[in-house]
Every structure is written in structure tokens, then in C-alpha cells.
Motif scaffolding. Structure first.
Motif, short mmCIF file in Angstrom:
data_model
loop_
_atom_site.label_atom_id
_atom_site.label_comp_id
_atom_site.label_asym_id
_atom_site.label_seq_id
_atom_site.Cartn_x
_atom_site.Cartn_y
_atom_site.Cartn_z
N GLN A 79 0.65 -1.23 0.04
CA GLN A 79 -0.08 0.01 0.11
C GLN A 79 0.89 1.18 -0.21
N PRO A 80 1.77 1.52 0.96
CA PRO A 80 2.55 2.62 1.00
C PRO A 80 3.48 2.75 -0.43
N VAL A 81 3.97 1.86 -1.15
CA VAL A 81 4.63 1.67 -2.37
C VAL A 81 3.68 2.26 -3.41
N MET A 82 2.43 1.60 -3.24
CA MET A 82 1.47 2.22 -4.31
C MET A 82 0.92 3.91 -4.12
N PHE A 83 1.04 4.20 -2.87
CA PHE A 83 0.92 5.72 -2.56
C PHE A 83 2.19 6.46 -3.06
N THR A 84 3.29 5.87 -2.97
CA THR A 84 4.64 6.81 -3.39
C THR A 84 4.54 6.93 -5.05
N ASN B 125 11.05 14.21 -3.96
CA ASN B 125 11.90 14.66 -2.95
C ASN B 125 10.87 15.18 -1.55
N TYR B 126 9.94 16.08 -2.10
CA TYR B 126 8.96 16.60 -1.21
C TYR B 126 8.04 15.33 -0.54
N LEU B 127 7.75 14.51 -1.50
CA LEU B 127 6.72 13.52 -1.32
C LEU B 127 7.08 12.44 -0.42
N LEU B 128 8.24 11.93 -0.51
CA LEU B 128 8.71 10.64 0.13
C LEU B 128 8.83 10.91 1.52
N PRO B 129 9.27 11.82 2.45
CA PRO B 129 9.33 12.10 3.73
C PRO B 129 7.57 12.02 4.28
N GLY B 130 6.86 12.41 3.26
CA GLY B 130 5.47 12.62 3.51
C GLY B 130 4.79 11.05 3.61
N VAL B 131 5.25 10.43 2.61
CA VAL B 131 4.62 8.91 2.62
C VAL B 131 5.19 8.23 3.62
N ILE B 132 6.46 8.46 4.07
CA ILE B 132 6.95 7.74 5.25
C ILE B 132 6.23 8.14 6.41
N GLY B 133 6.04 9.38 6.65
CA GLY B 133 5.26 9.85 7.65
C GLY B 133 3.84 9.22 7.76
N GLN B 134 3.20 9.13 6.65
CA GLN B 134 2.02 8.41 6.90
C GLN B 134 1.86 7.11 7.01
N THR B 135 3.09 6.27 6.38
CA THR B 135 3.06 4.92 6.74
C THR B 135 3.53 4.81 8.11
N ALA B 136 4.22 5.49 8.95
CA ALA B 136 4.44 5.33 10.32
C ALA B 136 3.10 5.27 11.02
#
Lengths: 340, 260
Positions: free
Chosen positions: B41-46, B66-77
Motif C-alpha cells: 500500500q505505501p509503495v502504491m501511494f508513493t 523529494n518532497y513526497l517521500l518523507p510525507g509517505v514515510i510519515g503516513q506509513t508510520a
């Protein structure tokens, strides 16, 4: 109770509960329970939903603290030494508490590891238990694929990994089909033969009758009766001899003939032509007597036999309603069902 | 066990927690649906955000990825904690927790084992996302220190939300209800934040919330650490938020567990 007497009682009894109270808000789940279960015996706790059975099991197994009262299990006080109690008991609750994604073997090995047994020790114990519960063939299959009966047997096996001295079974056969139920009964009887003390709760009157040495009947958080199955049956008059008179015109002479055979006067249902004679514990003796008297008067009857009262009758006599009746469902039931 | 020393007790508790953590991870590996939910799921979001929304969102971060990835990581956490709530509710309902609590294992083992396993699960997921991120253009621009800083903050966020979810799962007790409500609070928190779009693009009243909520603080801190821009107060404010959340929810979860 003096110290010496109390110690002697602790040696002879695996479970002692004195004046145990537990309330959830305003609902009194346990309203002063006393229990004394001799070592190596089976106590059947019988009662309808919401009677306080599960609450009692939870207190005896340290899952809940009593509001008042003293509970000693295998010589350890549940409040002062809960860890000591936990290492000496096994618990199989109302639903099979196993990991469905794991195989039977993995489930038992995990429990072994949590009891700090070595890897080999856990494996050996798992093998032993799978064997004695007839699960060897299914040992590497995921528990998810097990039948209801196999699941319960695995659950019971899981409660025995630590070779407990005292075993608590909360409604061990609820939801099982008759065959799986009688299998389960066989397994429990073997445990008892192995000198484990068992406390089992049940809504099935037949189950308490089959398995328990002593029965306590719970209703609304109180013990309303206790004794052996026979004692309980005696409380409502013991055996009865019943028959139906074939020719309605002979009913009166039949009543006269059997008066004096049993205890008190015979009961007569004139519409059906049925006569009931109370026989205490001497069902067969009274039956023979009745046969002789009727034969002497040449009165023909049908359906002659001795009927032992069921525990259903006991419950009806004690509480005014049948045990399986849901009339007792109340706030306490939902509390208990939700596990509070 | 009363004759054990403090060291013995700590060793004993740690062993029990490890056995429980290992068990929880084994369950995770055995159920494909859990793996799909947590990793795919997070990979798909990315990928979706990178290619579908990415072109429409302007950021000054050397490209949206570069903006997105830390966001996806935060959401995944934050999303990881859903599994915490579901598992605890399920084990409570099926009586597994009762069996464990009636055994002489450390009282802390069930919750610590749950948390430990969920954090390992999160770490595996995060490394996967970063791998996928690298394949679609993401780069750490602040060296290995920044990368570790990002991971550390992500795991801290994971621990904090797992504590909230442990409480929710144990308090709700019902798997289906947890399925329905366990994630609802996470959606506004992760979307109304700087995780996917710059907060300045939101309406004013929403900015007030977005700027002052913990996910934004942690995500901004992670982004600054990854890209080497100024972290401002975000790292410390973020950490304070997480510590605050844990200070509230750890006692709540433990109390609920004891009474459950």
C-alpha cells in the motif's frame, strides 16, 4: 479459622474461595461465593448465562481481582502471589485461544517457550500433547483448517503444556456437536484420572452430571445449591415411578393399589391417566412393588418405568426457571460476554 | 519468582517480550494479506502521488518526489499502528490475551512484544519505500546522518501512534469496529498536514490546524533532514509531541490492558 485448621484445609483443597465479591459498576457479578474443591476432584459450576461463572473463573485464574474475599489456588493466594498461581494452573476459556495462523505444533511450542522451557523441551512436550489429543496427523497444518472439535482439543492441550495442578475449563464444549462433545468428555475424564483438579463451568446439565464429582449451582452471583448430582436430584424428591393406566375406568383402583409403595400419596393426572409415585433413591425397589400390586389387581398399564430427575428439573425447582432459559439475561450477561 | 533480583527480572521480561515479538512477526509473515497491506500500500501511494498528482504540485525541493517521500514515510508510520489495534482487539476477543495473562509471563511482555514486532514491521516497510523512492528519483541530499535522522523520527512517530492504537484496540475490543474506526483519525491527521502538499495551498482555517499538528512537525523535520535544508524547530517540537503522546497513551494502554 485457626492457622492450623486453615493450613490443613489448604493441603486437602486445590481451590478455596471464601466470601468472594465482585461488582461491575452497580451489577453484582459475584455476591459472596464460597468454594472448596478437594484435590484431584472435578467441580462442575452450573448456571445460566450471566450467573457469574466466567467472572468466578477469571478471579480464580488471577485475570480479575476480587473486590472482597480470599482465594487460594494450589496453596497460593491469588492476590499475594499471582505469579505463583499462574505457574500452577491451566486455563481453557470459552473460545479457543490459539493462533489460527500457526500449526498445532507451533501453537504448543510457543506456549512452552513462554513457560521458559528449552527449545527441545517445548518440542517434546508439544509432540507428547499432540499425540495424546489425537492431533498428530494434523500437527503441521494451520489451526485455521481444524474442525471445531480439533480446535478445542488443541486449546485444551495448550492449557496443559505446563502440567498444571489445577485446570480451569470455562464452558469447554459450548458450540461443539454431540460427537465432539463426548470426545471432549473422554479427554477430561483422562485428565481427572491423572489426578489433576478440574473446575469446569457449563450450561449443560448433562455435562456436569457426566463429569463432576461435585456440582455448585450459580444464579445471579450466588451459590444456590451444591452437592453431588445425586444430592441435587434428591432435593426435588429423587426418582419417580411413572405409568399410564390403559383403561380410564380403572384409574381409581390403580391409585388405591399403589398407595403406600413410594413416599407419600401418588400424583394423578386424570386427563392422561398418568400416575406418578415418588421413590427417593429406591427407584427399582418401588418399581417392583408397583408391578406386584398392579398385577395382583389385574390392572393393565403402559409406559411403566423409573425416571431419574434431570438437572433441568433441579434447576427449575431451585430457581423457578429452566437453566437454558434466556429469561435471566440482563446487564450482567453483556458485561460477562464482553469480558469485563 | 519473588527471590529474583532486579537484573533477573529485567532479563526475564525482555525474554518474554522477545518471544512475543517473534511470534507476532511470524504471524505477519504467514498472512499474505498483512504483508500486502503493510508494504504494498505505501509503495502504491508513493507511485500514485509521484506520477498522478506530482505534476500538479509545485514544491521547491528538486522535484516533487523529494518532497513526497518523507510525507509517505510519515503516513506509513502512522498507518502501521492500524495493525497494532486490530491484532490486540482480535486477541482480546478470542481469549488469547486471557490465556497469556493467566500464564506466569512478564506483565509487560504482551504490549512490548506487540510494539517491538510492529516497529520491525515498520522498519521493513520504510526501507522498501526508500528503495522504491530511489528508483523513481528520490535522493538523500544530506548524507547518511540525515538518512538515519529521518528513520529515527519515523520510528518514533510509529511508536507514538502504536501507543494510541494499542489503547484504541484494547478499549474498543471488537475487531470489526476497529476495522471501521481504527484508521479514521489517521486520515485527516496525515492528509491535513505537510505530508503530500505544501500547507500554504490550503484554506486559512485549515492551515492553522495543519501547521500546528504533530505530523506536520515530524514530516517537516524528516524532509529537512533528508534534503539538508534548515530544520528550524521542527525536530524538537516533533520529538516533544511524540513524547507527549506517549506520556498520555502508554499509561492509558497499560491500564486498559490490565482491566481488559
Amino acid at each position: 479459622m485457626s492457622g492450623a485448621v486453615a493450613r490443613a484445609k489448604q493441603q486437602d483443597h486445590a481451590i478455596i474461595a471464601e466470601g468472594v465479591y465482585k461488582a461491575f459498576g452497580k451489577v453484582k457479578a459475584l455476591d459472596g461465593i464460597d468454594l472448596a474443591v478437594p484435590r484431584g476432584s472435578v467441580l462442575g459450576v452450573l448456571g445460566p448465562n450471566g450467573a457469574g461463572k466466567t467472572t468466578a473463573v477469571k478471579i480464580l485464574t488471577t485475570l480479575l481481582s476480587p473486590d472482597a474475599g480470599r482465594v487460594v489456588v494450589d496453596g497460593r493466594d491469588v492476590l499475594k502471589d499471582p505469579a505463583g498461581v499462574r505457574s500452577r494452573i491451566g486455563l481453557a476459556g470459552q473460545s479457543a485461544a490459539i493462533v489460527e495462523e500457526f500449526s498445532g505444533r507451533e501453537n504448543l511450542e510457543l506456549i512452552g517457550r513462554l513457560f521458559h522451557m528449552s527449545a527441545k523441551g517445548s518440542r517434546d512436550r508439544a509432540t507428547e500433547l499432540l499425540e495424546s489429543f489425537g492431533l498428530t496427523d494434523a500437527k503441521d497444518r494451520r489451526a485455521k483448517t481444524y474442525s471445531g472439535g480439533m480446535m478445542r482439543r488443541l486449546d485444551l492441550a495448550a492449557s496443559l503444556v505446563n502440567k498444571p495442578n489445577v485446570l480451569f475449563l470455562d464452558e469447554p464444549t459450548t458450540g461443539l456437536d454431540p460427537r465432539a462433545r463426548s470426545d471432549m468428555w473422554g479427554v477430561i475424564r483422562e485428565l481427572v484420572a491423572a489426578q489433576t483438579t478440574v473446575l469446569l463451568t457449563t450450561q449443560y446439565l448433562e455435562e456436569a452430571d457426566e463429569l463432576a464429582d461435585n456440582i455448585v449451582v450459580f444464579n445471579h452471583g450466588r451459590v444456590i445449591a451444591q452437592g453431588t448430582a445425586d444430592d441435587l436430584k434428591d432435593t426435588i424428591g429423587g426418582d419417580v415411578v411413572e405409568f399410564t393406566v390403559t383403561d380410564p375406568r380403572k384409574l381409581t383402583s390403580a391409585v388405591r393399589a399403589v398407595t403406600g409403595c413410594g413416599d407419600g400419596d401418588p400424583e394423578v393426572d386424570k386427563d392422561k391417566g398418568e400416575i406418578t409415585v415418588r421413590a427417593g433413591r429406591n427407584g427399582s425397589g418401588v418399581l417392583l412393588d408397583v408391578v406386584r400390586q398392579l398385577d395382583a389387581k389385574r390392572i393393565k398399564v403402559m409406559g411403566l418405568g423409573v425416571r431419574r430427575p434431570s438437572l433441568d428439573d433441579v434447576f427449575l425447582a431451585l430457581t423457578g426457571h429452566r437453566a437454558e432459559e434466556d429469561g435471566s439475561l440482563n446487564a450482567e450477561t453483556s458485561k460477562e460476554a464482553s469480558g469485563e | 519468582m519473588s527471590d529474583l533480583t532486579v537484573t533477573d527480572r529485567i532479563g526475564w521480561s525482555a525474554y518474554d517480550a522477545l518471544v512475543m515479538a517473534r511470534r507476532n512477526l511470524m504471524i505477519w509473515f504467514k498472512v499474505p494479506a498483512f504483508i500486502v497491506f503493510t508494504v504494498v500500500q505505501p509503495v502504491m501511494f508513493t507511485l500514485l502521488f509521484r506520477y498522478v498528482f506530482g505534476g500538479a504540485i509545485l514544491t521547491n525541493t528538486h522535484g516533487y518526489v523529494n518532497y513526497l517521500l518523507p510525507g509517505v514515510i510519515g503516513q506509513t508510520a502512522a498507518f502501521t499502528s492500524f495493525g497494532t489495534a486490530i491484532s490486540l482487539a482480535m486477541e482480546l476477543k478470542t481469549g488469547v490475551l486471557d490465556r497469556l495473562r493467566a500464564m506466569p509471563i512478564a506483565r509487560s511482555a504482551v504490549l512490548l512484544g506487540r510494539l517491538g514486532a510492529d516497529i520491525v514491521r515498520l522498519l521493513v516497510t520504510l526501507l522498501t519505500i526508500i528503495g522504491v523512492g530511489y528508483a523513481v528519483g528520490f535522493r538523500f541530499r544530506n548524507g547518511i546522518g540525515g538518512a538515519f535522522g529521518l528513520l529515527g523520527l519515523a520510528l518514533l512517530l510509529g511508536v507514538a501512534t502504536c501507543c494510541i492504537s494499542a489503547f484504541i484496540g484494547l478499549a474498543i475490543k471488537d475487531e470489526e469496529s476497529v476495522q471501521a474506526f481504527g484508521l479514521i483519525w489517521v486520515f485527516p491527521l496525515t492528509f491535513v498536514s505537510s505530508a503530500f502538499v505544501p500547507v500554504q495551498t490550503m484554506p486559512g482555517w485549515m492551515q492553522a490546524f495543519a501547521n500546528n499538528q504533530p505530523i506536520t512537525q515530524i514530516v517537516d523535520a524528516m524532509r529537512a533532514l533528508a534534503l539538508g535544508t534548515s530544520t528550524g524547530n521542527h525536530v524538537w517540537v516533533g520529538i516533544l509531541w511524540m513524547v507527549g503522546i506517549m506520556a498520555v497513551f502508554i499509561p492509558l494502554a497499560v491500564r486498559t490492558y490490565r482491566k481488559a
